[in-house]
Design a protein around this motif. Structure first.
Motif, PDB file in Angstrom:
ATOM      1  N   THR A 593       0.819  -1.218   0.000  1.00  0.00           N
ATOM      2  CA  THR A 593       0.000   0.000   0.000  1.00  0.00           C
ATOM      3  C   THR A 593       0.854   1.269   0.000  1.00  0.00           C
ATOM      4  O   THR A 593       0.320   2.365  -0.210  1.00  0.00           O
ATOM      5  CB  THR A 593      -0.913   0.021   1.244  1.00  0.00           C
ATOM      6  N   TYR A 594       2.172   1.128   0.187  1.00  0.00           N
ATOM      7  CA  TYR A 594       3.033   2.306   0.185  1.00  0.00           C
ATOM      8  C   TYR A 594       3.039   2.983  -1.186  1.00  0.00           C
ATOM      9  O   TYR A 594       3.296   4.189  -1.296  1.00  0.00           O
ATOM     10  CB  TYR A 594       4.462   1.915   0.579  1.00  0.00           C
ATOM     11  N   ALA A 595       2.771   2.210  -2.249  1.00  0.00           N
ATOM     12  CA  ALA A 595       2.692   2.799  -3.591  1.00  0.00           C
ATOM     13  C   ALA A 595       1.566   3.821  -3.677  1.00  0.00           C
ATOM     14  O   ALA A 595       1.615   4.741  -4.500  1.00  0.00           O
ATOM     15  CB  ALA A 595       2.495   1.697  -4.627  1.00  0.00           C
ATOM     16  N   ARG A 596       0.560   3.694  -2.823  1.00  0.00           N
ATOM     17  CA  ARG A 596      -0.531   4.678  -2.779  1.00  0.00           C
ATOM     18  C   ARG A 596      -0.212   5.801  -1.787  1.00  0.00           C
ATOM     19  O   ARG A 596      -0.672   6.932  -1.945  1.00  0.00           O
ATOM     20  CB  ARG A 596      -1.840   3.988  -2.384  1.00  0.00           C
ATOM     21  N   ASP A 597       0.585   5.480  -0.770  1.00  0.00           N
ATOM     22  CA  ASP A 597       0.935   6.485   0.236  1.00  0.00           C
ATOM     23  C   ASP A 597       1.961   7.488  -0.292  1.00  0.00           C
ATOM     24  O   ASP A 597       1.999   8.632   0.159  1.00  0.00           O
ATOM     25  CB  ASP A 597       1.505   5.814   1.491  1.00  0.00           C
ATOM     26  N   LEU A 598       2.812   7.035  -1.234  1.00  0.00           N
ATOM     27  CA  LEU A 598       3.838   7.914  -1.791  1.00  0.00           C
ATOM     28  C   LEU A 598       3.751   7.876  -3.313  1.00  0.00           C
ATOM     29  O   LEU A 598       4.021   6.846  -3.935  1.00  0.00           O
ATOM     30  CB  LEU A 598       5.239   7.471  -1.346  1.00  0.00           C
ATOM     31  N   ARG A 599       3.357   8.984  -3.901  1.00  0.00           N
ATOM     32  CA  ARG A 599       3.218   9.068  -5.354  1.00  0.00           C
ATOM     33  C   ARG A 599       4.575   9.427  -5.962  1.00  0.00           C
ATOM     34  O   ARG A 599       4.863  10.578  -6.298  1.00  0.00           O
ATOM     35  CB  ARG A 599       2.162  10.104  -5.712  1.00  0.00           C
ATOM     36  N   THR A 600       5.443   8.426  -6.093  1.00  0.00           N
ATOM     37  CA  THR A 600       6.794   8.626  -6.605  1.00  0.00           C
ATOM     38  C   THR A 600       6.807   8.501  -8.120  1.00  0.00           C
ATOM     39  O   THR A 600       6.291   7.518  -8.680  1.00  0.00           O
ATOM     40  CB  THR A 600       7.762   7.599  -5.988  1.00  0.00           C
ATOM     41  N   GLU A 601       7.432   9.475  -8.771  1.00  0.00           N
ATOM     42  CA  GLU A 601       7.520   9.454 -10.229  1.00  0.00           C
ATOM     43  C   GLU A 601       8.529   8.390 -10.665  1.00  0.00           C
ATOM     44  O   GLU A 601       9.603   8.250 -10.084  1.00  0.00           O
ATOM     45  CB  GLU A 601       7.952  10.832 -10.738  1.00  0.00           C
ATOM     46  N   THR A 602       8.202   7.667 -11.686  1.00  0.00           N
ATOM     47  CA  THR A 602       9.101   6.642 -12.228  1.00  0.00           C
ATOM     48  C   THR A 602       9.459   6.996 -13.669  1.00  0.00           C
ATOM     49  O   THR A 602       8.705   7.657 -14.377  1.00  0.00           O
ATOM     50  CB  THR A 602       8.449   5.248 -12.205  1.00  0.00           C
ATOM     51  N   VAL A 603      10.645   6.537 -14.090  1.00  0.00           N
ATOM     52  CA  VAL A 603      11.058   6.721 -15.491  1.00  0.00           C
ATOM     53  C   VAL A 603      10.816   5.447 -16.284  1.00  0.00           C
ATOM     54  O   VAL A 603      10.889   5.458 -17.513  1.00  0.00           O
ATOM     55  CB  VAL A 603      12.536   7.135 -15.571  1.00  0.00           C
ATOM     56  N   THR A 647      13.738  -9.209  -9.192  1.00  0.00           N
ATOM     57  CA  THR A 647      13.554  -8.634 -10.528  1.00  0.00           C
ATOM     58  C   THR A 647      13.196  -7.154 -10.423  1.00  0.00           C
ATOM     59  O   THR A 647      12.305  -6.769  -9.659  1.00  0.00           O
ATOM     60  CB  THR A 647      12.430  -9.377 -11.281  1.00  0.00           C
ATOM     61  N   VAL A 648      13.890  -6.331 -11.200  1.00  0.00           N
ATOM     62  CA  VAL A 648      13.617  -4.894 -11.202  1.00  0.00           C
ATOM     63  C   VAL A 648      12.367  -4.623 -12.030  1.00  0.00           C
ATOM     64  O   VAL A 648      12.339  -4.896 -13.226  1.00  0.00           O
ATOM     65  CB  VAL A 648      14.816  -4.104 -11.757  1.00  0.00           C
ATOM     66  N   ARG A 649      11.328  -4.083 -11.383  1.00  0.00           N
ATOM     67  CA  ARG A 649      10.058  -3.833 -12.079  1.00  0.00           C
ATOM     68  C   ARG A 649       9.699  -2.335 -12.102  1.00  0.00           C
ATOM     69  O   ARG A 649       8.659  -1.974 -12.644  1.00  0.00           O
ATOM     70  CB  ARG A 649       8.932  -4.628 -11.427  1.00  0.00           C
ATOM     71  N   ALA A 650      10.567  -1.500 -11.501  1.00  0.00           N
ATOM     72  CA  ALA A 650      10.333  -0.051 -11.553  1.00  0.00           C
ATOM     73  C   ALA A 650      11.660   0.671 -11.367  1.00  0.00           C
ATOM     74  O   ALA A 650      12.522   0.220 -10.613  1.00  0.00           O
ATOM     75  CB  ALA A 650       9.338   0.379 -10.487  1.00  0.00           C
ATOM     76  N   ILE A 651      11.811   1.785 -12.088  1.00  0.00           N
ATOM     77  CA  ILE A 651      12.983   2.651 -11.924  1.00  0.00           C
ATOM     78  C   ILE A 651      12.458   4.042 -11.587  1.00  0.00           C
ATOM     79  O   ILE A 651      11.756   4.662 -12.385  1.00  0.00           O
ATOM     80  CB  ILE A 651      13.838   2.696 -13.210  1.00  0.00           C
ATOM     81  N   THR A 652      12.794   4.507 -10.368  1.00  0.00           N
ATOM     82  CA  THR A 652      12.255   5.782  -9.888  1.00  0.00           C
ATOM     83  C   THR A 652      13.106   6.949 -10.363  1.00  0.00           C
ATOM     84  O   THR A 652      14.307   6.809 -10.599  1.00  0.00           O
ATOM     85  CB  THR A 652      12.170   5.801  -8.357  1.00  0.00           C
ATOM     86  N   SER A 653      12.467   8.105 -10.485  1.00  0.00           N
ATOM     87  CA  SER A 653      13.139   9.303 -10.978  1.00  0.00           C
ATOM     88  C   SER A 653      14.083   9.878  -9.932  1.00  0.00           C
ATOM     89  O   SER A 653      13.781   9.871  -8.734  1.00  0.00           O
ATOM     90  CB  SER A 653      12.097  10.355 -11.372  1.00  0.00           C
ATOM     91  N   ASP A 654      15.216  10.403 -10.395  1.00  0.00           N
ATOM     92  CA  ASP A 654      16.145  11.072  -9.487  1.00  0.00           C
ATOM     93  C   ASP A 654      15.653  12.456  -9.092  1.00  0.00           C
ATOM     94  O   ASP A 654      16.279  13.137  -8.272  1.00  0.00           O
ATOM     95  CB  ASP A 654      17.526  11.202 -10.145  1.00  0.00           C
ATOM     96  N   ASP A 659      12.214  10.356  -0.085  1.00  0.00           N
ATOM     97  CA  ASP A 659      12.815   9.043  -0.361  1.00  0.00           C
ATOM     98  C   ASP A 659      13.711   9.068  -1.595  1.00  0.00           C
ATOM     99  O   ASP A 659      13.763   8.114  -2.364  1.00  0.00           O
ATOM    100  CB  ASP A 659      11.728   7.975  -0.536  1.00  0.00           C
ATOM    101  N   LYS A 660      14.427  10.163  -1.787  1.00  0.00           N
ATOM    102  CA  LYS A 660      15.324  10.269  -2.947  1.00  0.00           C
ATOM    103  C   LYS A 660      16.391   9.184  -2.872  1.00  0.00           C
ATOM    104  O   LYS A 660      17.029   8.986  -1.850  1.00  0.00           O
ATOM    105  CB  LYS A 660      15.989  11.645  -2.961  1.00  0.00           C
ATOM    106  N   GLY A 661      16.578   8.458  -3.969  1.00  0.00           N
ATOM    107  CA  GLY A 661      17.593   7.415  -4.022  1.00  0.00           C
ATOM    108  C   GLY A 661      17.209   6.135  -3.314  1.00  0.00           C
ATOM    109  O   GLY A 661      18.070   5.308  -3.004  1.00  0.00           O
TER     110      GLY A 661
END
Length: 860
Positions: A593-603, A647-654, A659-661
């Protein structure tokens, strides 16, 4: 000898005029020496403590830290079986071995649930009472703990929190809450720097801190007579093997001191940096003082040249006066520095860190450094005025006392100032347009230095223009008195520029830091609004604090919540597809559920996919460095578990700020590879209320966690305010340190005005003779002071805002994209500067008003 006599006579003839310059030297030297004495005393205090409290050799679990801190991410200290004590006793050279248990991952509260932890940042320690502690603790009231219902407390904590024998306290750990009554009070026989210590009997300590008996966190080993600590360590290692950490008292003390040294060095060099700023401001004061004294003695110096004094002798005479000023100011400054150090120790005592004056440490290098620094800075600052004095010709004795300014030198100075300012502006522009923060920071530093020097050099040119403008706005309304004040400020632009520059430096730093701090808060607030999708954040405000399982259950059982998300941090080593190994990485494990708690941009991919079984995310920079794409497999070797292939299924934006990095994985995935008893506790817990029930859920959460005061429930408004308060506290501390430089600058204004009044004695007498009243005279001097102070404020605030705006452009590369100018702060500082000018003029104006008119007119 004649030169020395002349210098001494001139120095003591103008001792009143030298006093303020001496105070500037005194303050700067005192701050340097006070800082060194204070940090040296802290080192001595902790050295004595570490040496006194350490056993000859200590045995601890392999995964405990080098400093004796034994709390892991599980909230329980790493332990060893009790059988280790017997094995140690069997080693050659052991006089005594005793098992102990302690932890700092605890919260202790009184009967009213108020925390008994230190407010100074020192640890709260709960442990078993043992013979090693009895060496440095003396029971001064009651008895040592016997049985589960008793606890002994250190005397400092008892005094601070007004405890007494029989009072009930609660010890909150991951195991649960243990209640006991105070059975005794123990007093340190060495200085306690502020830790809160609570002693239980051994069995109770084991159950309370670890949850089971038959284990220890440490074994304290005392050497038999004639056995060295190093020999004892070798014998113990031989008896136990390599499965445990074995350290001598010196090794433990060195490790503790190394950890402490990092904190002390930051404090020391920061304070010395501000002392350096004060010295820089003091240089302007000294230059102004000697420049004015040389100008006022032009005829006298000309007479000396006429009767045979050489340029070198005149030059040397002024430098000897500066030497006397530096020596007197520095000697007094060294003494004042010791007083400042004692004052800082008392101040630390008020916030809970007790430092005894018995440990006061004044190394021989401290007074030597203070004297050397004060004298060298003073003599160097007086060099230019001394050189100018040496150029006075014998014919000056026949001319008016005040030689005209060197027009050619003024033009050269203006050109140099414009070049430096232009180069600094170009550097700031390069920093603002940089692609990377690391490269841009170098340009920023160069730009700050060049523009600061440029503004100082170009000060007289700026004074000529700005003072006229300020005069039109501020002074003309006061009629002839205002116009005279304006002309007095313009009479010597070099002097006005130097006086304003002294104030400019401190205010420029204030403005820059205000802009940076406000922009950081505004940017973080903006990011929170954009990215955080949860209503409440629960965290332990103790440094590195964790949330115990019973509190997590209390959150989950709170009515009115739609979802609860746990969030943990795990240490791991990553092997990437390119074959490289990245050690000491951190995996941020959370519920899906953290994916809903933090709207992190992905590339690439979506964050929700990273929480699928045996999946993870990596951040953009890491992916580019190691050639990772969606679908790549990364080998994750958990420090407290086994190795997983994820397995890497998401790459987050810098570009992310929150939660940077970070590298994410789900808690269920991590739990497959990390045993339950090694799984770290939650760092944070997020809770989201059901629609329309936010207020009720907020109150319910606070009520549910009331029993554990170490935990704080914040909604987004609370969280933003906490962030603002943290940055505000840091800025206030910095402003307090900058106040020294501003005080020295104020002394500069006072000194400039006082010498200016002396310089204009005859002029003042003539004005009084033709009808200028004392009130008008005092007003004229006050207005002159105000316009000089406002001139310095305009330069400083303008320059500082430029620095701050450039720094924000670099922060934008790290995701902090909002530029906010704190206008209330800027306006307040500007208005305060006018009052500073008004205050600085009080004594010179008063003295001018008391002049005898006839004596003033008769003055040469």
């Amino acid at each position: 000898m004649t030169v020395l006599k002349t210098s001494m006579r001139n120095f003591f003839a103008h001792k009143g005029r030298m006093a303020l310059s001496a105070i500037a030297v005194l303050l700067s030297v005192a701050f340097v020496c006070g800082t060194l004495v204070f940090t040296d005393t802290m080192n001595t205090t902790f050295d004595n403590l570490f040496q006194a409290t350490s056993s000859d050799v200590q045995v601890s679990a392999k995964d405990s830290s080098d400093t004796g801190e034994t709390t892991s991410g599980t909230g329980k200290p790493p332990v060893m079986p009790a059988s280790v004590v017997g094995e140690v006793r069997g080693a050659e050279g052991v006089g005594k071995a005793e098992g102990t248990v302690f932890s700092t991952s605890v919260t202790v509260v009184d009967h009213d649930l108020d925390k008994l932890s230190p407010t100074s940042g020192a640890p709260t320690v709960v442990g078993s009472w043992n013979d090693n502690d009895a060496r440095t603790m003396k029971i001064t009231s009651g008895t040592a703990p016997k049985g589960s219902g008793q606890v002994m407390v250190d005397a400092d904590t008892v005094k601070k929190h007004h405890l007494k024998i029989g009072d009930e306290i609660g010890i909150i750990t991951v195991v649960g809450t243990h209640h006991a009554r105070v059975s005794g009070i123990a007093t340190f026989t060495v200085t306690n720097p502020g830790a809160a210590i609570f002693y239980l009997d051994t069995e109770t300590a084991q159950r309370t801190l670890v949850g089971r008996t038959g284990v220890y966190t440490n074994v304290n080993v005392t050497a038999a007579k004639g056995v060295t600590d190093d020999r004892l360590k070798k014998n113990v290692v031989a008896a136990l093997g390599r499965g445990y950490k074995v350290q001598t008292a010196k090794e433990i003390a060195d490790a503790n001191q190394k950890q402490l040294q990092g904190v002390l060095n930051v404090m020391k060099y920061a304070m010395l940096g501000f002392a350096g700023i004060a010295f820089l401001v003091g240089i302007f004061l000294i230059i102004n003082t000697f420049s004015m004294l040389v100008a006022q003695r032009t005829r006298e110096i000309g007479l000396l040249r006429a009767i045979g004094s050489s340029r070198k002798q005149v030059n040397r005479s002024v430098l000897i006066e500066a030497l006397l000023l530096g020596v007197i100011g520095s000697v007094l400054g060294v003494g004042a520095g010791v007083g400042i150090a004692v004052g800082l120790m008392k101040l630390m005592g008020q916030i809970g860190m007790h430092l005894s004056t018995d440990d006061l440490t004044v190394a021989w290098t401290t007074p030597v450094l203070g004297l050397l620094l004060g004298v060298v800075v003073t003599v160097l600052a007086a060099y230019l005025p001394a050189r100018r004095a040496g150029k006075v010709s014998p014919m000056a004795a026949l001319r008016d006392a005040h030689a005209p300014a060197d027009a050619k030198a003024g033009i050269v100075r203006a050109v140099i100032g414009l070049v430096l300012t232009g180069a600094g502006t170009a550097s700031l522009f390069a920093a603002a347009t940089a692609d990377q923060a690391k490269g841009g920071s170098g340009w920023l530093g160069l730009g700050v230095v060049l523009t600061l020097i440029g503004f100082v050099v170009i000060g007289p040119l700026l004074a000529a223009g700005l003072v006229r403008l300020l005069g039109m706005i501020m002074l003309r309304i006061f009629g002839p008195v205002g116009r005279m004040a304006e002309r007095n400020a313009l009479r010597n632009p070099r002097r006005t520029g130097a006086t304003g520059a002294a104030l400019m430096i401190g205010l420029a730093l204030v403005a820059c830091l205000s802009v940076v701090g406000s922009s950081m808060v505004a940017s973080a607030t903006d990011q929170l609004d954009k990215t955080v999708g949860t209503d409440f954040i629960i965290q332990n405000d103790n440094q590195g604090g964790l949330i115990n399982p019973q509190s997590v259950r209390a959150v989950k059982n709170t009515p009115g919540l739609e979802r609860v998300t746990e969030y943990k941090l795990l240490d791991a080593s990553l092997t990437t597809p390119d074959g490289q190994v990245s050690k000491k990485e951190t995996i941020n494990a959370a519920d899906p559920t953290y994916a809903r708690d933090l709207r992190t941009e992905t590339v690439a991919g979506t964050l929700a996919d990273a929480y699928k079984p045996d999946s993870m995310s990596v951040f953009e920079g890491f992916a580019e460095k190691h050639g990772i794409k969606l679908g790549s497999t990364v080998s994750v070797d958990f420090k407290d578990g086994s190795t997983a292939r994820l397995t890497v299924r998401a790459i987050t934006s810098d570009e992310a700020v929150v939660d940077k990095g970070a590298m994410y994985a789900s808690i269920p995935t991590v739990a497959k590879y990390v045993p339950a008893d090694r799984m770290p506790l939650d760092m944070l817990v997020f809770a989201t209320a059901k629609e329309g029930q936010q207020d009720a859920a907020y109150k319910a959460l606070k009520s549910a966690l009331h029993q554990d005061p170490s935990l704080t429930v914040r909604d987004q408004t609370d969280y933003k305010q906490a962030l603002k308060d943290q940055i505000g506290q840091l800025l206030n501390m910095i402003y307090g340190l900058l106040a020294l430089a501003i005080i020295v600058a104020v002394l500069g204004v006072v000194n400039t005005l006082a010498l200016s009044v002396v310089e204009r004695t005859r002029e003042i007498g003539l004005m009084r003779a033709i009808g200028l009243s004392r009130r008008q005279l005092r007003r004229m001097i006050r207005l002159e002071s105000v316009v000089i102070a406002v001139f310095g404020a305009l330069l400083g605030l303008g320059l500082g805002m430029g620095w701050g705006a450039t720094a924000q452009k670099l922060l934008a590369l790290e995701g902090l994209k909002v530029l906010e100018i704190p206008w209330p702060t800027i306006i307040t500082v500007f208005v305060a500067s006018a009052f500073v000018g008004l205050f600085a003029a009080l004594i010179p104006a008063f003295r001018a008003g008391r002049m005898n008119v006839l004596n003033a007119i008769a003055t040469e």
